[in-house]
Scaffold this motif. Structure first.
Motif, mmCIF file in Angstrom:
data_model
loop_
_atom_site.group_PDB
_atom_site.id
_atom_site.type_symbol
_atom_site.label_atom_id
_atom_site.label_comp_id
_atom_site.label_asym_id
_atom_site.label_seq_id
_atom_site.Cartn_x
_atom_site.Cartn_y
_atom_site.Cartn_z
ATOM 1 N N GLY A 1 25.010 7.703 -6.919
ATOM 2 C CA GLY A 1 24.383 6.469 -6.472
ATOM 3 C C GLY A 1 24.797 6.007 -5.096
ATOM 4 N N ASN A 2 25.618 6.797 -4.397
ATOM 5 C CA ASN A 2 26.128 6.351 -3.105
ATOM 6 C C ASN A 2 25.123 6.559 -1.976
ATOM 7 N N ARG A 3 24.334 7.623 -2.055
ATOM 8 C CA ARG A 3 23.407 7.940 -0.974
ATOM 9 C C ARG A 3 21.954 7.786 -1.431
ATOM 10 N N LEU A 4 21.180 7.192 -0.566
ATOM 11 C CA LEU A 4 19.742 7.061 -0.751
ATOM 12 C C LEU A 4 19.072 7.682 0.464
ATOM 13 N N VAL A 5 18.170 8.627 0.237
ATOM 14 C CA VAL A 5 17.498 9.322 1.332
ATOM 15 C C VAL A 5 15.994 9.121 1.192
ATOM 16 N N VAL A 6 15.348 8.770 2.289
ATOM 17 C CA VAL A 6 13.899 8.574 2.322
ATOM 18 C C VAL A 6 13.320 9.457 3.408
ATOM 19 N N SER A 7 12.199 10.101 3.108
ATOM 20 C CA SER A 7 11.511 10.874 4.137
ATOM 21 C C SER A 7 10.458 9.995 4.796
ATOM 22 N N ALA A 8 10.575 9.826 6.103
ATOM 23 C CA ALA A 8 9.578 9.095 6.883
ATOM 24 C C ALA A 8 8.589 10.126 7.414
ATOM 25 N N SER A 9 7.542 10.387 6.666
ATOM 26 C CA SER A 9 6.663 11.515 6.967
ATOM 27 C C SER A 9 5.900 11.325 8.264
ATOM 28 N N GLY A 10 5.623 10.080 8.645
ATOM 29 C CA GLY A 10 4.860 9.835 9.863
ATOM 30 C C GLY A 10 5.671 9.903 11.132
ATOM 31 N N THR A 11 6.995 9.742 11.010
ATOM 32 C CA THR A 11 7.858 9.798 12.192
ATOM 33 C C THR A 11 8.804 10.995 12.145
ATOM 34 N N HIS A 12 8.559 11.929 11.217
ATOM 35 C CA HIS A 12 9.193 13.254 11.201
ATOM 36 C C HIS A 12 10.713 13.181 11.030
ATOM 37 N N GLU A 13 11.185 12.327 10.136
ATOM 38 C CA GLU A 13 12.630 12.144 10.030
ATOM 39 C C GLU A 13 13.050 11.809 8.609
ATOM 40 N N LEU A 14 14.347 11.967 8.382
ATOM 41 C CA LEU A 14 14.963 11.482 7.161
ATOM 42 C C LEU A 14 15.744 10.220 7.486
ATOM 43 N N LEU A 15 15.717 9.286 6.558
ATOM 44 C CA LEU A 15 16.498 8.060 6.657
ATOM 45 C C LEU A 15 17.599 8.152 5.605
ATOM 46 N N ILE A 16 18.839 8.133 6.036
ATOM 47 C CA ILE A 16 19.972 8.300 5.120
ATOM 48 C C ILE A 16 20.749 6.990 5.049
ATOM 49 N N TYR A 17 20.909 6.457 3.834
ATOM 50 C CA TYR A 17 21.538 5.153 3.627
ATOM 51 C C TYR A 17 22.753 5.280 2.709
ATOM 52 N N ARG A 18 23.706 4.379 2.897
ATOM 53 C CA ARG A 18 24.769 4.188 1.926
ATOM 54 C C ARG A 18 24.304 3.073 1.002
ATOM 55 N N ARG A 19 23.842 3.465 -0.155
ATOM 56 C CA ARG A 19 23.095 2.536 -1.008
ATOM 57 C C ARG A 19 23.858 1.276 -1.419
ATOM 58 N N ILE B 1 0.848 -1.187 0.000
ATOM 59 C CA ILE B 1 0.000 0.000 0.000
ATOM 60 C C ILE B 1 0.890 1.246 0.000
ATOM 61 N N ASN B 2 0.323 2.372 -0.427
ATOM 62 C CA ASN B 2 0.934 3.695 -0.244
ATOM 63 C C ASN B 2 2.358 3.784 -0.793
ATOM 64 N N ILE B 3 2.531 3.424 -2.054
ATOM 65 C CA ILE B 3 3.849 3.511 -2.683
ATOM 66 C C ILE B 3 4.212 4.981 -2.855
ATOM 67 N N GLY B 4 5.444 5.334 -2.508
ATOM 68 C CA GLY B 4 5.874 6.727 -2.515
ATOM 69 C C GLY B 4 6.633 7.117 -3.766
ATOM 70 N N HIS B 5 7.462 8.161 -3.631
ATOM 71 C CA HIS B 5 8.231 8.689 -4.758
ATOM 72 C C HIS B 5 9.170 7.626 -5.331
ATOM 73 N N MET B 6 9.504 7.793 -6.604
ATOM 74 C CA MET B 6 10.335 6.823 -7.300
ATOM 75 C C MET B 6 11.539 7.530 -7.913
ATOM 76 N N ALA C 1 7.165 5.137 10.179
ATOM 77 C CA ALA C 1 5.795 5.275 9.692
ATOM 78 C C ALA C 1 5.742 6.140 8.442
ATOM 79 N N ASP C 2 4.965 5.694 7.473
ATOM 80 C CA ASP C 2 4.620 6.471 6.281
ATOM 81 C C ASP C 2 5.825 6.989 5.509
ATOM 82 N N PRO C 3 6.700 6.109 5.021
ATOM 83 C CA PRO C 3 7.769 6.579 4.131
ATOM 84 C C PRO C 3 7.144 7.147 2.870
ATOM 85 N N HIS C 4 7.662 8.262 2.404
ATOM 86 C CA HIS C 4 7.016 8.946 1.274
ATOM 87 C C HIS C 4 8.009 9.375 0.194
#
Length: 611
Positions: free
Chosen positions: A292-310, A216-221, A281-284
């Motif tokens: 291609g080294n960094r992947l960032v996701v906004s977790a809109s329901g928990t008010h944060e950014l998730l920063i990954y080394r892809r 459900i609720n697929i976010g940005h691509m 909650a609610d990644p968007h």
């Protein structure tokens, strides 16, 4: 009716309070110095952001002010604002990089805007149909694609001529999309069908699709720099009872990042996002650095950014991922880290040097500049003067707040997507029984469509809200003021214009015929679905019950906005209105009269979609 949960705080009502809050966040706040060209005092609620190629400016798409805002990044000031169609949803660069495209969900339009000497100039408006959300543009900037959520299509736009080139069907709720770097492959996220569609971007033809079981609720691509994958966040629903143990195991609602191959069919790969006792909650939003080294996701329901080394993310295909985050990600802060930004982070843009991410923060009415390496907010730019927070605005914050649930796994929005519905039948423990799945009902016209829940046992709306927070979300109860705030927010909701009516809002010829059938003795629809909201507020036994149900009979649901659903009847057994009218709820089974002809059924469907 309230099948799932109901259910930052930056206020810019005064400069002093804004600066104080900035100090608390350890991040400098920039205030728009010249407000003369901006819209009146209003909450902007930005949902998306686009960054200029030379990174001298950015523009936000503002949902609740129906505007876009131009921000000068050298001075940190808002320098222009342009009113546009209703509910802007996405914004992208096009043509020579000095033009923008904006999708306007509420008005069914795509706006073409030029940036000229620090001014936003409207160049053209393209009517595309309803409800346009996600946008993507070919590498040469000449052609765009937009997902039309209401009709399950993608529209291809010729930007030089500002017209629709073609439309093609892809599936239910194509909210977001992305195009490969070479412009040949188009990926579309169809949340209503829980699938990713890959299409030939040149021919406008679907090539293949990959299912997301329970998705459900697929976010940005975003496509990878080599064009092999498209990445996206989404949530997973599993048909398990809502218990403390099941929630904490990720067996009710959980969050994922997935990727699908663009060079041919292959089972999706994914990682789990949820940390034990501190879930996501609610990644968007999703953004990827150019290298291609960094992947960032906004977790809109928990008010944060998730920063990954892809490159080091443990994506798993068949048989995975696990229910909770891979423990190896918790051991290295460079591979995975969480940045609390407050508010409701949504769309994002990453700088060319891959060191900075700009975040559209919906609740904060701001753009945040976050340093990717230090994981700190280095600047926050207010998008304009805002009024004092209303009761409804506070209710909106509660509605989208995943931290109100047990271990912050999900919010009201997770099930009632943007106060509407999702694509699943769910067990919310709100009807006194376990594993009796019910479709999520929309929250429009809530106060006028009592009683509530599918069985209609709930006659006190405020009590229903308390129940949603404590029983469905297993969180702390809301107080009376908070319940009133959520209700005030829901009372302000408005449906977009119906796409199955004439442009002037009148019924089509087929719908006019269908209305007569709807009110006829043969169909007998109006015997229960009557009045301005197409419900009599009564409980009826129409032979669709289950022995497992705690209550007998079902509450007559409103039919307004029926076209927006992908599952029908209380348990979602029907996947289309045609299925409803020829299956267990066929008019002849309800009225005891003759069956409708194929022509009559077609007209009746046309009328139901027009409501």
């Amino acid at each position: 009716m309230l099948q799932c949960s109901f259910g930052s705080l930056l206020s810019t009502a005064t400069t002093a309070f804004t600066i104080l809050f900035s100090l608390l966040l350890h991040s400098p706040i920039s205030l728009c110095a010249d407000q003369s060209t901006l819209v009146d005092i209003a909450h902007r609620s930005p949902v998306d952001v686009v960054l200029a190629k030379d990174e001298s400016w950015l523009v936000t798409a503002n949902e609740t002010s129906d505007s876009i805002t131009l921000v000068d990044l050298v001075s940190g000031n808002c320098i222009d604002e342009l009113k546009c169609g209703g509910q802007p949803a996405s914004i992208v660069l096009c043509l020579n990089g000095q033009h923008l495209l904006v999708s306007c969900t509420g008005s069914g339009e795509i706006l073409l805007v030029q940036i000229d000497q620090s001014k936003l100039l409207k160049k053209a408006t393209i009517s595309v149909g309803y409800e346009p959300v996600g946008l993507t543009v070919t590498p040469d900037g000449q052609t765009a694609f937009v997902g039309l959520t209401a009709t399950g299509e993608v529209a291809q736009l010729n930007l030089q001529e500002a017209r629709v080139e073609q439309k093609f069907a892809v599936g239910a709720w194509p909210r977001y999309l992305a195009i490969s770097p070479d412009g040949t492959r188009l990926a579309i996220a169809c949340s209503g069908d829980s699938k990713i569609v890959v299409a030939d971007a040149i021919k406008g033809e679907v090539l293949y699709e990959e299912r997301l079981i329970g998705g459900i609720n697929i976010g940005h691509m975003q496509c990878s720099e080599d064009g092999k994958y498209v990445y996206f966040p989404w949530m997973v629903y599993r048909s398990n009872p809502i218990t403390v143990g099941n929630i904490q195991r990720g067996w009710v609602l959980a969050s994922r990042i997935g990727r699908v191959r663009l060079d041919g069919p292959a089972y999706r790969e994914a990682i789990s996002l949820d940390v034990p006792q501190m879930a996501i909650a609610d990644p968007h939003g999703l953004a990827m650095s150019s290298d291609g080294n960094r992947l960032v996701v906004s977790a809109s329901g928990t008010h944060e950014l998730l920063i990954y080394r892809r490159p080091d993310l443990p994506f798993i295909g068949a048989g995975g991922p696990g229910d909770l985050i891979d423990s190896t990600l918790l051991r290295d802060r460079d591979i995975f880290s969480r940045v609390d930004v407050g508010g409701r982070p949504m769309g994002m843009a990453i700088s060319a040097d891959n060191k900075t991410v700009y975040v559209a923060n919906y609740i904060n009415d701001s753009v945040q500049k976050v340093d990717v390496e230090s994981r700190k907010i280095v600047q926050e730019i207010s998008l304009g003067r805002t009024p004092e927070k209303t009761l409804a605005r506070h209710g909106m914050e509660l509605f989208y707040d995943g931290q109100r649930s047990l271990d912050q796994w999900y919010s009201c929005h997770s099930c009632h997507y943007n106060s509407g519905v999702n694509s699943k039948a769910m067990d919310t423990m709100n009807d006194g029984s376990t594993l009796t799945m019910k479709t999520v009902l929309p929250l429009y016209h809530l106060q006028q469509t009592s009683p509530w829940t599918w069985h209609g046992w709930q006659s006190d709306l405020q009590d229903a809200m308390h129940t949603s927070f404590t029983t469905t979300m297993l969180g702390n109860s809301i107080n009376d003021e908070e319940a009133r705030a959520v209700m005030a927010y829901l009372n302000e909701l408005q449906l977009p214009q119906n796409p199955f009516r004439n442009p002037d809002g009148s019924l089509t010829e087929a719908a006019v015929r269908g209305e007569k059938i709807f009110r006829s003795e043969q169909a007998a629809c109006a015997s229960c679905h009557n009045g301005p909201y197409f419900t009599d507020g009564k409980i009826h036994d129409v032979g669709l019950g289950s022995a497992e149900d705690y209550y007998n009979g079902y509450n007559t649901p409103t039919l307004i906005g029926l076209y927006r659903k992908v599952r029908y009847l209380h348990d979602g057994r029907s996947k289309s209105l045609e299925d409803v009218l020829t299956g267990d709820h066929a008019p002849e089974k309800v009225s005891g009269e003759r069956a409708l002809s194929p022509e009559e059924l077609s007209d009746l469907v046309a009328y139901l979609k027009s409501l």
